[in-house]
Design a protein around this motif. Structure first.
Motif, short mmCIF file in Angstrom:
data_model
loop_
_atom_site.label_atom_id
_atom_site.label_comp_id
_atom_site.label_asym_id
_atom_site.label_seq_id
_atom_site.Cartn_x
_atom_site.Cartn_y
_atom_site.Cartn_z
N ILE A 276 0.84 -1.20 0.00
CA ILE A 276 0.00 0.00 0.00
C ILE A 276 0.88 1.26 0.00
O ILE A 276 0.66 2.19 -0.77
N HIS A 277 1.90 1.26 0.86
CA HIS A 277 2.79 2.42 0.95
C HIS A 277 3.43 2.74 -0.40
O HIS A 277 3.54 3.90 -0.79
N LEU A 278 3.81 1.69 -1.12
CA LEU A 278 4.46 1.88 -2.42
C LEU A 278 3.47 2.10 -3.56
O LEU A 278 3.83 2.63 -4.60
N GLY A 279 2.23 1.63 -3.35
CA GLY A 279 1.27 1.61 -4.46
C GLY A 279 1.60 0.47 -5.40
O GLY A 279 1.42 0.56 -6.62
N ALA A 280 2.12 -0.63 -4.85
CA ALA A 280 2.53 -1.79 -5.66
C ALA A 280 1.40 -2.81 -5.74
O ALA A 280 0.32 -2.62 -5.16
N THR A 281 1.65 -3.90 -6.46
CA THR A 281 0.66 -4.97 -6.63
C THR A 281 1.06 -6.16 -5.77
O THR A 281 2.23 -6.53 -5.72
N CYS A 282 0.07 -6.76 -5.12
CA CYS A 282 0.33 -7.92 -4.27
C CYS A 282 -0.31 -9.17 -4.86
O CYS A 282 -1.51 -9.16 -5.20
N VAL A 283 0.47 -10.23 -5.01
CA VAL A 283 -0.09 -11.53 -5.39
C VAL A 283 -0.27 -12.29 -4.08
O VAL A 283 0.71 -12.60 -3.39
N LEU A 284 -1.52 -12.51 -3.70
CA LEU A 284 -1.82 -13.12 -2.41
C LEU A 284 -2.13 -14.61 -2.59
O LEU A 284 -2.85 -14.99 -3.52
N LYS A 285 -1.58 -15.44 -1.74
CA LYS A 285 -1.80 -16.89 -1.81
C LYS A 285 -2.57 -17.32 -0.56
O LYS A 285 -2.28 -16.83 0.54
N LYS A 286 -3.52 -18.23 -0.74
CA LYS A 286 -4.29 -18.68 0.43
C LYS A 286 -3.38 -19.33 1.46
O LYS A 286 -3.47 -19.08 2.65
N LYS A 287 -2.45 -20.16 0.96
CA LYS A 287 -1.53 -20.86 1.86
C LYS A 287 -0.25 -21.12 1.12
O LYS A 287 -0.28 -21.44 -0.08
N PHE A 288 0.88 -21.03 1.78
CA PHE A 288 2.17 -21.30 1.15
C PHE A 288 2.22 -22.72 0.62
O PHE A 288 1.80 -23.67 1.27
N SER A 289 2.75 -22.87 -0.60
CA SER A 289 2.95 -24.20 -1.18
C SER A 289 4.32 -24.21 -1.86
O SER A 289 4.57 -23.41 -2.77
N ALA A 290 5.20 -25.11 -1.39
CA ALA A 290 6.56 -25.18 -1.97
C ALA A 290 6.50 -25.59 -3.44
O ALA A 290 7.28 -25.09 -4.26
N SER A 291 5.57 -26.47 -3.79
CA SER A 291 5.51 -26.95 -5.19
C SER A 291 4.95 -25.89 -6.13
O SER A 291 5.26 -25.87 -7.31
N GLN A 292 4.11 -24.97 -5.60
CA GLN A 292 3.50 -23.94 -6.44
C GLN A 292 4.28 -22.63 -6.46
O GLN A 292 4.05 -21.78 -7.30
N PHE A 293 5.20 -22.47 -5.51
CA PHE A 293 5.85 -21.18 -5.26
C PHE A 293 6.44 -20.56 -6.53
O PHE A 293 6.05 -19.47 -6.95
N TRP A 294 7.38 -21.27 -7.16
CA TRP A 294 8.05 -20.69 -8.34
C TRP A 294 7.12 -20.65 -9.55
O TRP A 294 7.23 -19.74 -10.39
N LYS A 295 6.17 -21.58 -9.62
CA LYS A 295 5.18 -21.57 -10.72
C LYS A 295 4.36 -20.29 -10.64
O LYS A 295 4.13 -19.63 -11.65
N ASP A 296 3.94 -19.93 -9.42
CA ASP A 296 3.18 -18.68 -9.22
C ASP A 296 4.03 -17.46 -9.57
O ASP A 296 3.54 -16.50 -10.16
N CYS A 297 5.32 -17.52 -9.18
CA CYS A 297 6.22 -16.39 -9.45
C CYS A 297 6.36 -16.15 -10.95
O CYS A 297 6.37 -15.00 -11.41
N VAL A 298 6.43 -17.24 -11.72
CA VAL A 298 6.55 -17.12 -13.18
C VAL A 298 5.23 -16.64 -13.77
O VAL A 298 5.19 -15.71 -14.57
N LYS A 299 4.13 -17.28 -13.32
CA LYS A 299 2.80 -16.96 -13.86
C LYS A 299 2.44 -15.49 -13.68
O LYS A 299 1.88 -14.85 -14.57
N HIS A 300 2.77 -14.91 -12.53
CA HIS A 300 2.37 -13.53 -12.23
C HIS A 300 3.50 -12.51 -12.37
O HIS A 300 3.35 -11.36 -11.94
N ASN A 301 4.64 -12.93 -12.95
CA ASN A 301 5.80 -12.03 -13.09
C ASN A 301 6.22 -11.40 -11.76
O ASN A 301 6.50 -10.19 -11.68
N VAL A 302 6.25 -12.20 -10.72
CA VAL A 302 6.59 -11.71 -9.38
C VAL A 302 8.04 -11.24 -9.35
O VAL A 302 8.93 -11.89 -9.90
#
Length: 616
Positions: A276-302
């Motif tokens: 909020i302070h930066l006015g940036a975008t947040c990709v929120l995950k319901k729960k941490f998942s080691a198998s999905q982590f990097w897949k999500d990072c690639v999918k959303h350009n994190v």
């Protein structure tokens, strides 16, 4: 004249060389100090424009960047404006249907989802004080949390309805319970989402005025004695926390991935608040998942991820996935990262800059390691002490109390010696105490530390200040330990074990295991006369009454418990001996989840655990 210039140049070079050797971090310390001062100036300038609180910052972004994506969750994208309007709807629904008003205390129990943020901001717009509930707690803890913070309204996600139903009889009629759903499971609950269809998305006509020195939130921290404590988090602390991601080097162009639970300060104030302070975008995950982590990072350009040490350990222990090298993550910001995992993380996942910090829920003392030094949590340079005064105190290793001189004053720990971190209470470093518990609040304060009448906040953490001015986290002291990124209260676990008919006494403590962050729970137990250990019964009891992170993984059966002269349980020796069958003659047991039982701990099993062959 030429000679004069030459000697001046030579003198400057010699000075630079001396600085590089004697004070190699002088410039980075200075740059960070000015960055911090710059943030404070920005804050003051914003405050003069009326942007004073966490909510004000959000409203400022919603007005300035209405169409900027704020939250990306699963396949939904919500802009700042959408979240603003939806939170207005929640505020209007709560005001008309629930007659909520300024300073009402509302407990919020939800898993990570956009509506956690929308409900929370809606309640902020009414001037309510929100208490975040840990979604892993059991019925007894839930009851304690609601009573200690004084909430008269409870808002829960649909997944927590069953837990609330267990405590409803004890709540009597003093609690209004809302469920964030279109329908309610019984007349004890009021549904919330269906009410949004009939209310306006316009802002409230008379928003409440807020005192920046007052309380903003309650966040539950694990008590060193008994159940968790409701720490008051002031508006000032919240607004200072929002600087974290900017201080780490994040910008408004970043896409920030948050997988930590929002009921913790890390995610809600540093993470979401940082976005909020930066006015940036947040990709929120319901729960941490080691198998999905990097897949999500690639999918959303994190580009930025927020971590706790445990999360990084899961990632480095996870089998290789192609996405772990294809991502655009440039910065990882968080706390609790062990040196070995840190090095492995950087080696394996590419050029990711680590920014390791240290902070507390209750007070504003915090550090950030803005260098590339592995393992440190921050710097103790002259400039840092100017902006954030603190001391490390020498302590007694048996009692963990600060050592005092004959005149009753505390002693500073020496360079290279671990000491208790304390910080003077000032207008900028407030401690608003724990709700409903003045005794515990007072216990966190040290008085007459260096001179008569001074007051310091005792963090209960041991830090080490090395000869190069780096700070390292050494341990938590007393009756709490960290496991799976959560604080575990030894007293709470002891009380739970004591409820079983075959256990006479239990002494709970944390033990270290190679390759794991923090400490795993272990209990030294005295059985009642003529009783045997019933592993299955103990397993079922533990699973039913304690969250998974608080389970005692190891048992040590003793004939009597070691106590100190003041009859406090003696933990130091037990912690040192750990769970090694070679070190003790006492029978040891291990919690085997697959067998739903506590099994005898043999030397082979011990070696399997230590080598990582058997996982906890």
């Amino acid at each position: 004249r030429q000679f004069h210039w030459f000697s001046l140049l030579a003198g400057l070079l010699a000075l630079l060389l001396y600085q590089r050797m004697a004070y190699p971090f002088l410039w980075v310390d200075l740059i960070y100090y000015f960055k911090l001062r710059g943030y404070r100036k920005t804050l003051q300038a914003r405050m003069q424009k009326g942007i004073v609180t966490y909510l004000d910052c959000f409203l400022y972004q919603a007005k300035t960047n209405p169409n900027k994506p704020f939250i990306i969750f699963e396949n939904r994208t919500l802009t700042y404006q959408v979240v603003d309007r939806r939170s207005n709807k929640f505020a209007n629904a709560f005001r008309t249907e629930g007659s909520l008003k300024q300073r009402d205390i509302v407990a919020l129990g939800m898993f990570n989802e956009p509506d956690f943020i929308c409900v929370w901001l809606g309640l902020c717009k009414l001037g309510c004080e929100v208490a975040f509930l840990n979604v892993n707690i059991k019925a007894k803890s839930l009851l304690h949390c609601l009573q200690s913070c004084g909430a008269k309204t409870l808002v829960v996600g649909a997944e927590l309805v069953q837990l609330v139903e267990e405590v409803l009889p004890a709540l009597k009629d003093n609690m209004t319970v809302w469920v964030v759903d279109h329908t309610s499971p019984s007349e004890d609950f009021s549904s919330l989402l269906d009410k949004l269809e009939h209310v306006s998305g316009e802002p409230l006509s008379d928003p409440p005025k807020v005192d920046i020195m007052s309380n903003f939130l309650f966040i539950f921290t694990s008590g060193t004695t008994g159940l968790s404590k409701a720490a008051r988090v002031g508006h000032l602390k919240a607004i200072m926390s929002m600087a974290f991601l900017q201080m780490c080097g994040a910008t408004s162009d970043d896409i920030i991935y948050i997988t930590l639970p929002l009921y913790h300060m890390s995610a809600s104030l540093l993470g979401i608040g940082g976005c909020i302070h930066l006015g940036a975008t947040c990709v929120l995950k319901k729960k941490f998942s080691a198998s999905q982590f990097w897949k999500d990072c690639v999918k959303h350009n994190v580009t930025v991820v927020q971590y706790i040490g445990e999360l990084c350990r899961y990632l480095v222990n996870h089998p290789t996935v192609p996405e772990e090298k294809a991502h655009s993550v440039r910065l990882a910001a968080g706390s609790g990262l062990r040196s070995d995992v840190w090095m492995e993380f950087v080696k394996r996942f590419g050029k990711v800059k680590i920014r390791e910090g240290y902070g507390l829920t209750e007070a504003s003392i915090g550090f950030l390691n803005y260098t590339d030094e592995v393992g440190a949590i921050g710097r103790a340079s002259y400039f840092n002490k100017l902006s954030m005064p603190f001391q490390l105190l020498r302590y007694d290793p048996q009692t963990y109390e600060p050592v005092r001189t004959d005149s009753g004053r505390c002693i500073q720990a020496q360079i290279g010696e671990a000491g208790i971190l304390v910080a003077p209470l000032t207008a900028m470093n407030q401690f608003l105490g724990y709700a409903g518990n003045n005794i515990l609040s007072e216990k966190k304060l040290l008085r007459n530390v260096f001179k008569a009448g001074d007051v310091y906040f005792n963090t209960g953490d041991l830090l080490l200040h090395d000869y190069r001015d780096f700070l390292y986290f050494r341990d938590r002291i007393g009756d709490t330990f960290r496991w799976k990124g959560e604080n575990v209260s030894t007293t709470e676990v002891s009380d739970v074990l004591g409820l079983l008919d075959f256990i006479q006494e239990a002494n709970v403590y944390g033990v270290t295991i190679p390759g794991y962050e923090g400490r795993a729970g272990m209990a030294a137990i005295v059985l009642k006369p003529a009783h045997k250990l019933n592993g299955t019964k103990l397993y079922n009891h533990v699973v039913k009454t304690l969250p998974a992170y608080a389970w005692p993984w190891f048992l040590r059966i003793q004939t009597s418990l070691d106590v100190t002269e003041t009859f406090k349980q003696q933990k130091v020796k037990l912690v040192q001996e750990g769970f090694n069958p070679d070190v003790t003659q006492d029978p040891l047991y291990f919690l085997d989840v697959s067998k739903k039982d506590y099994v005898y701990l043999t030397l082979t099993l011990y070696q399997d655990i230590v080598s990582g062959k058997t996982h906890l």
